[in-house]
Design a protein around this motif. Structure first.
Motif, PDB file in Angstrom:
ATOM      1  N   ALA A  98      17.489 -14.941 -38.014  1.00 14.86           N
ATOM      2  CA  ALA A  98      16.075 -14.603 -38.181  1.00 14.86           C
ATOM      3  C   ALA A  98      15.589 -13.898 -36.915  1.00 14.86           C
ATOM      4  CB  ALA A  98      15.256 -15.864 -38.422  1.00 14.86           C
ATOM      5  N   VAL A  99      14.726 -12.904 -37.097  1.00 16.92           N
ATOM      6  CA  VAL A  99      14.224 -12.150 -35.946  1.00 16.92           C
ATOM      7  C   VAL A  99      13.489 -13.078 -34.972  1.00 16.92           C
ATOM      8  CG1 VAL A  99      12.504 -10.432 -35.250  1.00 16.92           C
ATOM      9  CG2 VAL A  99      14.183  -9.877 -37.023  1.00 16.92           C
ATOM     10  N   PRO A 102      10.279  -9.754 -39.944  1.00 15.19           N
ATOM     11  CA  PRO A 102       8.898  -9.298 -39.780  1.00 15.19           C
ATOM     12  C   PRO A 102       8.833  -7.781 -39.536  1.00 15.19           C
ATOM     13  CG  PRO A 102       9.620 -10.608 -37.888  1.00 15.19           C
ATOM     14  CD  PRO A 102      10.693 -10.701 -38.909  1.00 15.19           C
ATOM     15  N   ARG A 103       7.728  -7.198 -39.914  1.00 17.34           N
ATOM     16  CA  ARG A 103       7.578  -5.734 -39.788  1.00 17.34           C
ATOM     17  C   ARG A 103       7.682  -5.297 -38.321  1.00 17.34           C
ATOM     18  NH1 ARG A 103       1.119  -5.899 -41.231  1.00 17.34           N
ATOM     19  NH2 ARG A 103       0.419  -6.541 -39.149  1.00 17.34           N
ATOM     20  N   ASN A 104       8.147  -4.143 -38.111  1.00 19.21           N
ATOM     21  CA  ASN A 104       8.168  -3.472 -36.790  1.00 19.21           C
ATOM     22  C   ASN A 104       9.090  -4.108 -35.747  1.00 19.21           C
ATOM     23  OD1 ASN A 104       6.061  -2.186 -38.079  1.00 19.21           O
ATOM     24  ND2 ASN A 104       4.462  -3.079 -36.828  1.00 19.21           N
ATOM     25  N   LEU A 105       9.797  -5.158 -36.103  1.00 22.01           N
ATOM     26  CA  LEU A 105      10.604  -5.844 -35.099  1.00 22.01           C
ATOM     27  C   LEU A 105      12.088  -5.786 -35.415  1.00 22.01           C
ATOM     28  CD1 LEU A 105       8.376  -8.996 -34.613  1.00 22.01           C
ATOM     29  CD2 LEU A 105       8.865  -7.276 -32.862  1.00 22.01           C
ATOM     30  N   LEU A 115       2.993 -20.689 -42.448  1.00 21.22           N
ATOM     31  CA  LEU A 115       1.883 -19.781 -42.694  1.00 21.22           C
ATOM     32  C   LEU A 115       2.369 -18.433 -43.230  1.00 21.22           C
ATOM     33  CD1 LEU A 115      -1.257 -19.969 -40.568  1.00 21.22           C
ATOM     34  CD2 LEU A 115      -0.767 -18.072 -42.067  1.00 21.22           C
ATOM     35  N   ALA A 116       3.447 -17.930 -42.624  1.00 24.96           N
ATOM     36  CA  ALA A 116       4.005 -16.652 -43.094  1.00 24.96           C
ATOM     37  C   ALA A 116       4.478 -16.795 -44.547  1.00 24.96           C
ATOM     38  CB  ALA A 116       5.157 -16.222 -42.194  1.00 24.96           C
ATOM     39  N   THR A 117       5.083 -17.930 -44.847  1.00 28.68           N
ATOM     40  CA  THR A 117       5.556 -18.174 -46.217  1.00 28.68           C
ATOM     41  C   THR A 117       4.375 -18.229 -47.183  1.00 28.68           C
ATOM     42  OG1 THR A 117       7.369 -19.459 -45.273  1.00 28.68           O
ATOM     43  CG2 THR A 117       6.999 -19.713 -47.634  1.00 28.68           C
ATOM     44  N   ALA A 118       3.307 -18.927 -46.758  1.00 26.15           N
ATOM     45  CA  ALA A 118       2.118 -19.032 -47.609  1.00 26.15           C
ATOM     46  C   ALA A 118       1.508 -17.653 -47.870  1.00 26.15           C
ATOM     47  CB  ALA A 118       1.092 -19.962 -46.960  1.00 26.15           C
ATOM     48  N   LYS A 154       4.930 -16.803 -31.923  1.00 31.38           N
ATOM     49  CA  LYS A 154       5.622 -16.970 -33.199  1.00 31.38           C
ATOM     50  C   LYS A 154       4.682 -16.675 -34.356  1.00 31.38           C
ATOM     51  CE  LYS A 154       8.808 -17.342 -32.195  1.00 31.38           C
ATOM     52  NZ  LYS A 154       9.960 -17.510 -31.299  1.00 31.38           N
ATOM     53  N   LEU A 155       3.437 -17.099 -34.228  1.00 29.08           N
ATOM     54  CA  LEU A 155       2.483 -16.872 -35.315  1.00 29.08           C
ATOM     55  C   LEU A 155       2.190 -15.379 -35.484  1.00 29.08           C
ATOM     56  CD1 LEU A 155       0.886 -18.468 -37.394  1.00 29.08           C
ATOM     57  CD2 LEU A 155      -1.072 -18.376 -35.841  1.00 29.08           C
ATOM     58  N   LYS A 156       1.915 -14.681 -34.371  1.00 28.27           N
ATOM     59  CA  LYS A 156       1.670 -13.234 -34.446  1.00 28.27           C
ATOM     60  C   LYS A 156       2.852 -12.538 -35.100  1.00 28.27           C
ATOM     61  CE  LYS A 156       0.438 -13.335 -29.722  1.00 28.27           C
ATOM     62  NZ  LYS A 156       0.130 -12.850 -28.413  1.00 28.27           N
ATOM     63  N   GLU A 157       4.011 -12.895 -34.612  1.00 29.08           N
ATOM     64  CA  GLU A 157       5.230 -12.188 -34.954  1.00 29.08           C
ATOM     65  C   GLU A 157       5.545 -12.236 -36.450  1.00 29.08           C
ATOM     66  OE1 GLU A 157       8.422 -14.043 -32.817  1.00 29.08           O
ATOM     67  OE2 GLU A 157       9.761 -12.354 -33.102  1.00 29.08           O
ATOM     68  N   ILE A 158       5.409 -13.412 -37.042  1.00 27.27           N
ATOM     69  CA  ILE A 158       5.857 -13.483 -38.439  1.00 27.27           C
ATOM     70  C   ILE A 158       4.716 -13.595 -39.456  1.00 27.27           C
ATOM     71  CG2 ILE A 158       8.166 -14.368 -37.897  1.00 27.27           C
ATOM     72  CD1 ILE A 158       7.197 -17.101 -38.872  1.00 27.27           C
ATOM     73  N   SER A 159       3.496 -13.938 -38.987  1.00 25.73           N
ATOM     74  CA  SER A 159       2.417 -14.044 -39.983  1.00 25.73           C
ATOM     75  C   SER A 159       1.348 -12.981 -39.793  1.00 25.73           C
ATOM     76  CB  SER A 159       1.798 -15.445 -39.941  1.00 25.73           C
ATOM     77  OG  SER A 159       0.952 -15.538 -38.827  1.00 25.73           O
ATOM     78  N   TYR A 160       1.486 -12.189 -38.725  1.00 23.49           N
ATOM     79  CA  TYR A 160       0.564 -11.082 -38.433  1.00 23.49           C
ATOM     80  C   TYR A 160      -0.883 -11.548 -38.270  1.00 23.49           C
ATOM     81  CZ  TYR A 160       4.635  -9.114 -40.881  1.00 23.49           C
ATOM     82  OH  TYR A 160       5.902  -8.843 -41.315  1.00 23.49           O
TER      83      TYR A 160
END
Ligand code: F6R
Length: 369
Positions: free
Chosen positions: A153-154, A359-362, A348-351, A242-248
Motif C-alpha cells: 500500500a502506498v 491514493p491519487r497523485n502518489l 474514512l477513505a473506505t467509507a 495518513k488522513l490527507k494522503e488516503i482520504s483527501y
C-alpha cells in the motif's frame, strides 16, 4: 496477495504486531539489546558527538519519535531533519556526526541524495531500511533492517512501527556501548519491546471496529485536527498525514502546547480533534496539561476523540469518544497510539469509497527529487 483482506493497507495494518516482533527478533541478548549487524562498530558509536536523522514523510515522523529515545538512552544530541531540506542548507557535519537515514523503500531519492551529501562531508552513515539490498543501505556505512515484510500500500503503516522499533533498538545498543544506559533501564525497555506486539494486537482486536465506525460517521468531515505532546506529537503529525494522503481530507497535526499560540483559532463548533493523551503514570504534569487542552477546545465546541490508556478516567468527562490503548511505559506509547490513527484513516477513505492502496497523485517510492 492480499490474503483475504479488502486491501493491502488493511493487511499491513493487521501485520503491525508482527512488524515489531520481527524487527526485535534476534536482537535481544539476555536483558540487553545487541544488534549483530553493528558488531565491530563500538568505537564509532563511542566517538560520535551528535546524531542527525534524515528521512521524508512518515519515516521522518518515526525519526522524530526516535530522537526522544536516542537522547534519553544514548545521551547524544539528535537533530531530525527532512532529507530534502538538509541537503540545501550547507549543513555542519564532520566525522563525529552519525547520520541515520530512515527509509522503507531504500530508494527515496531525496533521502539518498542527503545521505550522499552527508558522506561527502565526512559523516558516518547508518541506514534504517525495510528493503534488503536497496540503494540507501548500499550507500551507507551500516544498516539496521526493519523486518516489517514487503509493504505494498502506498501509505506506510507497518513500516512506521518497525522504524520506531529499530530506532529504539539502536538507541539501546548505542546507550549500552557508551555506558549511558543503566542496566535496569535497558532491561525494562527490553521487556516493553517484547510486550508491544500483544498490546498492538489488543488494539486491533478490541478497538478496530469502534474506530472504523467512528470513521464511517465522519465520512463527510471536511477537516480533522490532531494534537499530541512529547512523543505523542509526531504521532499527531502521522495521523494527519495518513488522513490527507488516503482520504483527501484536510488534516493538520499540532503540538498540544502550541494550541494557544495560534491553532486554537481554528476551533469552531463541530470541529473533530484527535488528542493523543500521554499516560498520567509517565508525567502527571504533562497528562494534566493535555487534559486541560481538551477542556479548552471542548469549551469552544470541538468534537474530541481522545486516544488514552486503559483506566485513564480523567479524560472521560471531557472527551466525546475515547479510544483505548493498553498500558505501556511512556516512550512506548507512540507505537500503540498510532494504531487507531492508521485504522481511522483507512476507515474514512473506505467509507468515502476510495482506493486506500493507491491514493491519487502518489507513488509508493518517490525516486525523483
Ligand atoms: C506516507 C508515506 C510517505 C513515505 C515517504 C518516505 O504514508 O508512505 O510519506 O513515508 O515517501 O518513503 P520511504 O520510507 O520509502 O523513504
Amino acid at each position: 496477495d492480499k490474503g483475504g483482506w479488502s486491501s493491502f493497507m488493511a493487511k499491513e495494518v493487521s501485520e503491525e504486531p508482527e512488524a515489531v516482533a520481527k524487527t526485535v527478533l534476534g536482537r535481544i541478548s539476555g536483558d540487553d539489546i545487541v544488534i549483530p549487524e553493528l558488531e565491530g562498530m563500538d568505537e564509532l558509536f563511542s566517538g560520535i558527538d551528535r546524531v542527525i536523522v534524515l528521512a521524508c514523510g512518515t519515516a521522518y515522523y518515526a525519526g522524530l519519535v526516535g530522537k526522544y529515545a536516542i537522547e534519553k538512552w544514548a545521551r547524544i544530541p539528535v537533530d531530525v531533519e527532512l532529507a530534502h531540506e538538509f541537503r540545501y542548507r550547507d549543513p555542519i557535519v564532520d566525522a563525529k556526526t552519525l547520520v541515520v537515514s530512515i527509509s522503507q523503500s531504500g530508494e527515496t531519492m531525496d533521502t539518498l541524495m542527503a545521505v550522499k551529501e552527508a558522506s561527502r562531508l565526512g559523516a558516518r552513515t547508518l541506514s534504517i531500511c525495510n528493503t534488503q539490498g536497496s540503494t540507501i543501505p548500499r550507500e551507507s556505512d551500516a544498516v539496521v533492517y526493519t523486518h516489517a515484510g514487503p509493504e505494498v500500500a502506498v501509505a506506510s503503516t507497518k513500516a512506521f512501527v518497525a522504524q520506531i522499533t529499530a530506532l529504539y533498538l539502536l538507541a539501546l545498543h548505542v546507550g549500552r556501548i557508551r555506558g549511558s544506559l543503566a542496566p535496569e533501564v535497558g532491561a525494562e525497555a527490553v521487556e516493553q519491546l517484547e510486550s508491544l506486539p500483544e498490546k498492538i494486537q489488543w488494539i486491533l482486536d478490541n478497538e478496530q471496529e469502534r474506530t472504523e465506525q467512528l470513521a464511517r460517521w465522519m465520512a463527510d468531515t471536511r477537516s480533522v485536527l490532531f494534537l499530541g505532546r512529547h512523543v505523542g506529537y509526531p504521532i499527531a503529525l502521522e495521523g494527519a498525514l495518513k488522513l490527507k494522503e488516503i482520504s483527501y481530507i484536510h488534516a493538520e497535526g499540532f503540538a498540544a502546547g502550541e494550541l494557544k499560540h495560534g491553532p486554537i483559532a481554528l476551533i469552531e463548533p463541530g470541529q473533530p480533534v484527535f488528542v493523543v493523551v500521554p499516560s498520567p503514570r509517565g508525567s502527571a504534569t504533562m497528562h494534566a496539561k493535555v487534559v486541560s487542552n481538551i477542556e479548552e477546545i471542548r469549551a469552544r465546541g470541538a468534537r474530541v476523540i481522545a486516544i488514552a490508556e486503559q483506566g485513564d478516567s480523567a479524560v472521560l468527562p471531557h472527551a466525546d469518544e475515547v479510544l483505548r490503548i493498553p498500558l505501556a511505559a511512556p516512550l512506548f506509547e507512540p507505537l500503540l497510539a498510532v494504531v487507531p490513527l492508521h485504522i481511522y484513516a483507512m476507515g474514512l477513505a473506505t467509507a468515502k469509497g476510495l482506493d486506500v492502496d493507491q491514493p491519487r497523485n502518489l507513488a509508493k517510492s518517490v525516486t525523483v527529487e
